[in-house]
Scaffold this motif. Structure first.
Motif, mmCIF file in Angstrom:
data_model
loop_
_atom_site.group_PDB
_atom_site.id
_atom_site.type_symbol
_atom_site.label_atom_id
_atom_site.label_comp_id
_atom_site.label_asym_id
_atom_site.label_seq_id
_atom_site.Cartn_x
_atom_site.Cartn_y
_atom_site.Cartn_z
ATOM 1 N N ASN A 94 -11.462 0.770 -0.257
ATOM 2 C CA ASN A 94 -11.261 0.062 1.009
ATOM 3 C C ASN A 94 -12.557 -0.038 1.796
ATOM 4 O O ASN A 94 -12.891 -1.092 2.351
ATOM 5 C CB ASN A 94 -10.199 0.770 1.849
ATOM 6 C CG ASN A 94 -8.788 0.438 1.412
ATOM 7 O OD1 ASN A 94 -8.549 -0.607 0.811
ATOM 8 N ND2 ASN A 94 -7.851 1.314 1.683
ATOM 9 N N HIS A 103 -12.822 -3.806 -0.063
ATOM 10 C CA HIS A 103 -11.854 -4.686 0.597
ATOM 11 C C HIS A 103 -12.235 -4.994 2.041
ATOM 12 O O HIS A 103 -12.057 -6.131 2.501
ATOM 13 C CB HIS A 103 -10.465 -4.053 0.531
ATOM 14 C CG HIS A 103 -9.963 -3.860 -0.869
ATOM 15 N ND1 HIS A 103 -9.834 -4.900 -1.753
ATOM 16 C CD2 HIS A 103 -9.602 -2.741 -1.544
ATOM 17 C CE1 HIS A 103 -9.388 -4.448 -2.912
ATOM 18 N NE2 HIS A 103 -9.244 -3.142 -2.816
ATOM 19 N N SER A 104 -12.761 -4.008 2.761
ATOM 20 C CA SER A 104 -13.170 -4.280 4.140
ATOM 21 C C SER A 104 -14.342 -5.253 4.180
ATOM 22 O O SER A 104 -14.420 -6.120 5.067
ATOM 23 C CB SER A 104 -13.551 -2.974 4.847
ATOM 24 O OG SER A 104 -14.675 -2.369 4.230
ATOM 25 N N SER A 118 -2.307 1.814 11.253
ATOM 26 C CA SER A 118 -2.362 0.674 10.336
ATOM 27 C C SER A 118 -1.125 -0.197 10.489
ATOM 28 O O SER A 118 -1.214 -1.430 10.464
ATOM 29 C CB SER A 118 -2.480 1.159 8.888
ATOM 30 O OG SER A 118 -3.678 1.865 8.678
ATOM 31 N N ALA A 153 0.829 -1.206 0.000
ATOM 32 C CA ALA A 153 0.000 0.000 0.000
ATOM 33 C C ALA A 153 0.864 1.257 0.000
ATOM 34 O O ALA A 153 0.531 2.251 -0.678
ATOM 35 C CB ALA A 153 -0.929 -0.012 1.214
ATOM 36 N N TRP A 203 -13.147 -0.422 10.939
ATOM 37 C CA TRP A 203 -12.373 0.189 9.852
ATOM 38 C C TRP A 203 -12.972 1.530 9.444
ATOM 39 O O TRP A 203 -12.245 2.485 9.189
ATOM 40 C CB TRP A 203 -12.330 -0.750 8.647
ATOM 41 C CG TRP A 203 -11.407 -1.915 8.796
ATOM 42 C CD1 TRP A 203 -10.972 -2.478 9.954
ATOM 43 C CD2 TRP A 203 -10.795 -2.664 7.733
ATOM 44 N NE1 TRP A 203 -10.155 -3.553 9.689
ATOM 45 C CE2 TRP A 203 -10.024 -3.687 8.341
ATOM 46 C CE3 TRP A 203 -10.854 -2.592 6.352
ATOM 47 C CZ2 TRP A 203 -9.302 -4.615 7.590
ATOM 48 C CZ3 TRP A 203 -10.131 -3.518 5.608
ATOM 49 C CH2 TRP A 203 -9.358 -4.507 6.223
#
Length: 507
Positions: free
Chosen positions: A84, A88-89, A309, A58, A278
């Motif tokens: 995200n 992705h989450s 992170s 990333a 998140w």
């Protein structure tokens, strides 16, 4: 200590007559903290390395965006945050619902359920990816409708469109990681990810700068890197024959679809729990934009989120591995060992939290200067760094405790705790302190601290004081014995029925 085995080791375990829901009756009956510590970190160390490698991937993407100019950086950063949050989450959270099924099925040696669960998770993630893909294809008009700059929105839309193959890769990659981790196959995952990320740098150079794809090249490189991770893992499994004892082949579509509801009942609360946590960090970024000098506050928030992170890589690995350890032991009918795994992991998490407090206090300004030399950003971020460290004192045990809850097939408990802590405690406190009490930027992070304090208290209460490990072992036997219809022979079906009816003896 029963440690997840693979290949020939797993075959030898079967020949010795251990596992499969049977309980060791010898001196090994008493759980050992030292042995559990070794077993836990033999899995957690490679997973931590894997998480750090993914973090570096990333960072490479962000660095490439920064070299393209402010427009592409703004559009790419906006798109990364959006993908995200919306993609992705969600896929990561849904795949987390697979953890108790795979871990408990492997512990009870119900390899039919282990194989079916993997295939069902892939199907579930594929179904979920369809609406996500439609959303990504319409990112540009959506952002414009929300008041974003049309030029930045166009750049974000280009990134999202070229990131679509990443969805397809994730539908395989996320469940495959859970499937392998449940069997203790962690070092090959870290190695395959490291090779893929090593190729990520030349891929970015070629696509972004060599071929001139710009922000589209950043998205395409990330998708290719995740695809490479999948291919490398599949090649390892094929070459090393790592899963020859547990893989039962591709099941009939009807068999895969018939048990999808059971997986969904675990995947949805797992997904909700992950997303609630998140997404809260995105809420902080938005709130920072309403403070005085928003350029500095948003920049400082970005530095702190990147820092959290990085710190999150260790407790996330610990949570994933304790979920596997607890699930394996419960599936094998050993509640005392499952309890020991939980206690050891929580102890490790507390130590990690203390370490984070120490270094964030000692090196706050030096760390922030690695990201930026802008005086206003350095001042804001370095002042909030000790608060971030204190947050980790709660976050590490909380994240690990949620892993225990997943291992006991209780992800809904973790989801409710995250909802209460982050949105009914953390958000009001953050808003009041930052704007009402005029604490400014630091007030936002005091809100996170209050959320983590509530979270860790509730998680520890759920895991340590309100978990009946004997009952969880019985539930695990029931969960791991549900798929009797997939047994290859009548004799195997009878054996699984017998195992399912045996009460746990390790109590």
């Amino acid at each position: 200590m029963a440690i997840p085995l693979q290949g020939k080791a797993a075959r030898q375990q079967r020949e010795d007559g251990k596992g499969g829901g049977q309980v060791d009756a010898g001196g090994d009956d008493q759980p050992s903290a030292a042995a559990e510590l070794r077993a836990l970190w033999s899995m957690a160390a490679p997973i931590t390395a894997l998480n750090c490698v993914v973090y570096l991937r990333a960072m490479v993407s962000v660095l490439c965006l920064g070299r393209l100019g402010p427009l592409d950086l703004a559009g790419g950063a906006l798109a990364i945050g959006l993908t995200n949050i919306t993609g992705h989450s969600v896929l990561f959270g849904l795949a987390s619902g697979l953890e108790p099924l795979c871990a408990q099925a492997f512990g009870s040696r119900n390899y039919d359920l282990l194989t079916l669960s993997l295939q069902r998770a892939m199907l579930l993630l594929l179904i979920a990816a369809v609406p996500i893909a439609l959303l990504w294809l319409n990112v540009g008009p959506i952002l414009v409708a929300l008041g974003q700059d049309p030029t930045i929105s166009a750049s974000a839309a280009a990134y999202a469109a070229y990131a679509l193959p990443d969805l397809a890769a994730s539908t395989v990659l996320q469940p495959l990681r859970v499937y392998l981790r449940s069997q203790g196959i962690t070092k090959p995952m870290a190695a395959c990810s490291a090779i893929a990320v090593a190729l990520h740098v030349p891929l970015n150079v070629l696509l972004v700068f060599g071929l001139g794809f710009g922000v589209r090249g950043v998205a395409a490189a990330q998708a290719l890197t995740n695809t490479n991770m999948v291919l490398f893992l599949l090649a390892y499994i094929k070459w090393a024959r790592a899963c020859e004892d547990t893989w039962r082949g591709w099941a009939r579509p009807a068999a895969v679809a018939s048990g999808l509801a059971g997986l969904v009942s675990l995947a949805i609360p797992s997904c909700v729990g992950v997303c609630l946590e998140w997404w809260w960090y995105e809420v902080v970024t938005v709130l920072a934009g309403y403070l005085p000098n928003p350029a500095a506050t948003v920049g400082a928030a970005g530095v702190l989120i990147q820092t959290t992170s990085l710190m999150y890589t260790v407790p996330m690995a610990l949570a994933a591995c304790v979920s596997t350890r607890v699930g394996n032991e419960l599936g094998a009918g050993k509640p005392r060992r499952a309890r020991m795994a939980a206690i050891v992991a929580l102890g490790c998490a507390l130590v990690i939290g203390v370490i984070h407090v120490a270094w964030t206090v000692a090196f706050s300004r030096q760390w922030v200067r690695l990201f930026t030399t802008e005086a206003s950003v350095v001042r804001l971020a370095s002042a909030a760094m000790p608060i971030i460290g204190l947050c980790e004192l709660g976050n590490c045990p909380q994240t690990t405790g949620c892993g225990v809850l997943r291992g006991t097939a209780r992800p809904a408990v973790g989801a409710r705790i995250n909802l209460l802590s982050f949105y009914l405690v953390g958000t009001p406190v953050a808003v009041y302190l930052a704007f009402g009490a005029r604490a400014g930027f630091r007030g936002l992070w005091y809100g996170l601290l209050s959320a983590q304090a509530a979270c860790v208290a509730l998680v520890l209460a759920a895991v340590v004081w309100r978990t009946d490990w004997h009952v969880e072992a019985l539930r695990a036997k029931k969960l791991a014995g549900l798929e009797l219809a997939t047994a290859t022979t009548t004799e195997e079906s009878k054996r699984l029925v017998a195992v399912n009816r045996e009460p746990p003896e390790d109590v």
